[in-house]
Scaffold this active site. Structure first.
Site, short mmCIF file in Angstrom:
data_model
loop_
_atom_site.label_atom_id
_atom_site.label_comp_id
_atom_site.label_asym_id
_atom_site.label_seq_id
_atom_site.Cartn_x
_atom_site.Cartn_y
_atom_site.Cartn_z
N ASP A 1 0.85 -1.19 0.00
CA ASP A 1 0.00 0.00 0.00
C ASP A 1 0.89 1.25 0.00
O ASP A 1 1.83 1.35 0.81
CB ASP A 1 -0.89 -0.02 1.26
CG ASP A 1 -1.91 1.10 1.25
OD1 ASP A 1 -3.07 0.85 0.90
OD2 ASP A 1 -1.53 2.25 1.61
N ILE A 2 0.58 2.19 -0.89
CA ILE A 2 1.38 3.42 -0.96
C ILE A 2 1.10 4.27 0.29
O ILE A 2 -0.06 4.44 0.67
CB ILE A 2 1.04 4.21 -2.25
CG1 ILE A 2 1.32 3.34 -3.47
CG2 ILE A 2 1.83 5.52 -2.31
CD1 ILE A 2 0.91 3.96 -4.79
N GLU B 1 -5.21 1.96 -4.09
CA GLU B 1 -3.75 2.05 -4.22
C GLU B 1 -3.07 0.83 -3.61
O GLU B 1 -1.89 0.84 -3.32
CB GLU B 1 -3.25 3.37 -3.62
CG GLU B 1 -2.94 3.38 -2.14
CD GLU B 1 -4.18 3.39 -1.24
OE1 GLU B 1 -5.24 2.92 -1.68
OE2 GLU B 1 -4.04 3.82 -0.09
N1 LIG Z 1 -4.90 8.97 -8.28
C1 LIG Z 1 -5.52 7.87 -7.85
N2 LIG Z 1 -5.81 7.77 -6.55
C2 LIG Z 1 -6.43 6.67 -6.12
C3 LIG Z 1 -6.75 5.63 -6.98
N3 LIG Z 1 -7.34 4.66 -6.25
C4 LIG Z 1 -7.37 5.08 -4.97
N4 LIG Z 1 -6.83 6.30 -4.88
C5 LIG Z 1 -6.68 7.15 -3.70
O1 LIG Z 1 -5.83 6.56 -2.75
C6 LIG Z 1 -6.08 7.21 -1.50
C7 LIG Z 1 -5.97 6.22 -0.39
O2 LIG Z 1 -6.00 6.93 0.78
P1 LIG Z 1 -6.12 6.26 2.20
O3 LIG Z 1 -6.78 4.93 2.09
O4 LIG Z 1 -6.70 7.26 3.14
O5 LIG Z 1 -4.66 5.93 2.62
P2 LIG Z 1 -3.36 6.79 2.56
O6 LIG Z 1 -3.58 8.26 2.39
O7 LIG Z 1 -2.48 6.13 1.54
O8 LIG Z 1 -2.75 6.58 4.00
P3 LIG Z 1 -2.01 5.33 4.54
O9 LIG Z 1 -2.41 4.13 3.72
O10 LIG Z 1 -2.42 5.19 5.96
O11 LIG Z 1 -0.54 5.60 4.43
C8 LIG Z 1 -7.47 7.85 -1.59
O12 LIG Z 1 -7.33 9.24 -1.61
C9 LIG Z 1 -7.98 7.37 -2.95
O13 LIG Z 1 -8.76 8.34 -3.60
C10 LIG Z 1 -6.44 5.79 -8.36
O14 LIG Z 1 -6.69 4.93 -9.21
N5 LIG Z 1 -5.81 6.92 -8.75
#
Ligand SMILES: Nc1nc2c(ncn2[C@@H]2O[C@H](COP(=O)(O)OP(=O)(O)OP(=O)(O)O)[C@@H](O)[C@H]2O)c(=O)[nH]1
Length: 297
Positions: free
Chosen positions: A149-150, A193
């Site tokens: 996970d990013i 993500e």
């Molecule tokens: N640009 C983009 N963003 C995405 C995609 N799929 C998911 N996201 C974003 O990924 C983000 C995930 O955020 P969170 O689940 O809050 O987690 P995080 O900010 O990475 O925080 P941690 O996982 O705790 O480090 C959300 O803002 C989603 O909108 C995609 O296909 N493209």
């Protein structure tokens, strides 16, 4: 392998060609031997022989041969263009079949992959996990999974915009693809993500090494993320699970444990890997309670 259907027209033209050739040879032989010298000039052309009422002056067998060759010639003249039409239609059908096969392969690939990242999608991952779980149980080999996970990706999107977020996702997917280079390894988008790497024939130590390689490659790639509270570049947290599968056990436990490892890695500060302490043998009767097992850093 495709076998070309034999054209009925080509059989017919071969037959008529043979009849024609035999008759002409017969005509020539009779002419040379002077058996019917007054009609010799007519033999090379059976149709002309018929027009001159050859049957009046020739032995009945020869007249019949001339008649047959005339019919054969006429039919050949009619059939040849039809034969060419048939052949070109057949070639077009073969081309069409190849085009449809290629299109079908493209559709199968599209249905199995993620449109944005070009790696396998969740459905394909589930399909392959089922197969690899069974294979690992059969061969008594470990099966490992990384859940990736990013870190702070919401912040990345909020800071640089959604399009830059998509580019970042592609960059991470690219790193995973490069890192998991064994033919049996599979990289897939699990959702949002989150991505996974499935590694057949891989022990927990091998899976941990793979996780470390991913961290190192991302640090080297240094996708800029100066707003990140973790590092100046894009980082990931990774949960690792590794099992010796048993055929009838619930394979979802492999995903659950990797997910729990990921949770632990996030909780412990991100940009790290967490795993369960031991390689576990999953027996069918263990299934219901496994979800509560907490992986440890
Ligand atoms: N640009 C983009 N963003 C995405 C995609 N799929 C998911 N996201 C974003 O990924 C983000 C995930 O955020 P969170 O689940 O809050 O987690 P995080 O900010 O990475 O925080 P941690 O996982 O705790 O480090 C959300 O803002 C989603 O909108 C995609 O296909 N493209």
């Amino acid at each position: 392998m495709h076998t070309k259907p034999k054209s009925p027209l080509s059989s017919w033209t071969s037959l008529t060609g043979c009849v024609l050739a035999v008759t002409l040879l017969l005509d020539a032989a009779l002419s040379l031997n002077g058996l019917v010298p007054e009609q010799a000039a007519l033999f090379p052309n059976a149709v002309a022989a018929l027009e001159s009422r050859a049957s009046d002056v020739l032995p009945p067998g020869i007249a019949l041969a001339g008649f047959v060759s005339g019919i054969a010639l006429a039919l050949t003249v009619i059939m040849l263009p039809m034969h060419h039409v048939y052949r070109s239609r057949e070639a077009r059908l073969l081309q069409e079949r190849e085009r449809l096969a290629a299109q079908n392969a493209r559709l199968v690939h599209q249905a199995a992959s993620d449109g944005l990242l070009g790696i396998a999608n969740r459905r394909e991952f589930e399909r392959v996990l089922k197969l690899e779980w069974r294979r690992a149980a059969r061969e008594r080999q470990p099966l490992s999974l990384l859940m990736i996970d990013i870190d702070c990706f919401k912040l990345f999107n909020d800071t640089y915009g959604h399009q830059a977020g998509d580019t970042c996702l592609r960059g991470v997917a690219d790193v995973l693809r490069t890192a998991a280079a064994r033919p049996g390894d599979m990289v897939a988008r699990y959702g949002g993500e989150e991505m996974v790497v499935l590694m057949p024939h891989t022990s927990v130590e091998g899976a941990m090494r793979m996780a470390e390689r991913i961290h190192a490659m991302l640090a080297e790639r240094a996708l800029s993320f100066s707003a990140s509270p973790v590092a100046q570049h894009v980082t990931v947290s990774i949960g690792v699970s590794s099992m010796l599968p048993v055929r009838n056990a619930n394979r979802s436990v492999l995903v659950q444990q990797a997910d729990e490892g990921l949770y632990t890695a996030k909780e412990s500060g991100r940009n790290r890997t967490a795993t369960m302490p031991n390689l576990r043998l999953i027996a069918p009767e263990e299934e219901p309670s496994l979800g509560s097992h907490r992986a440890q850093a």
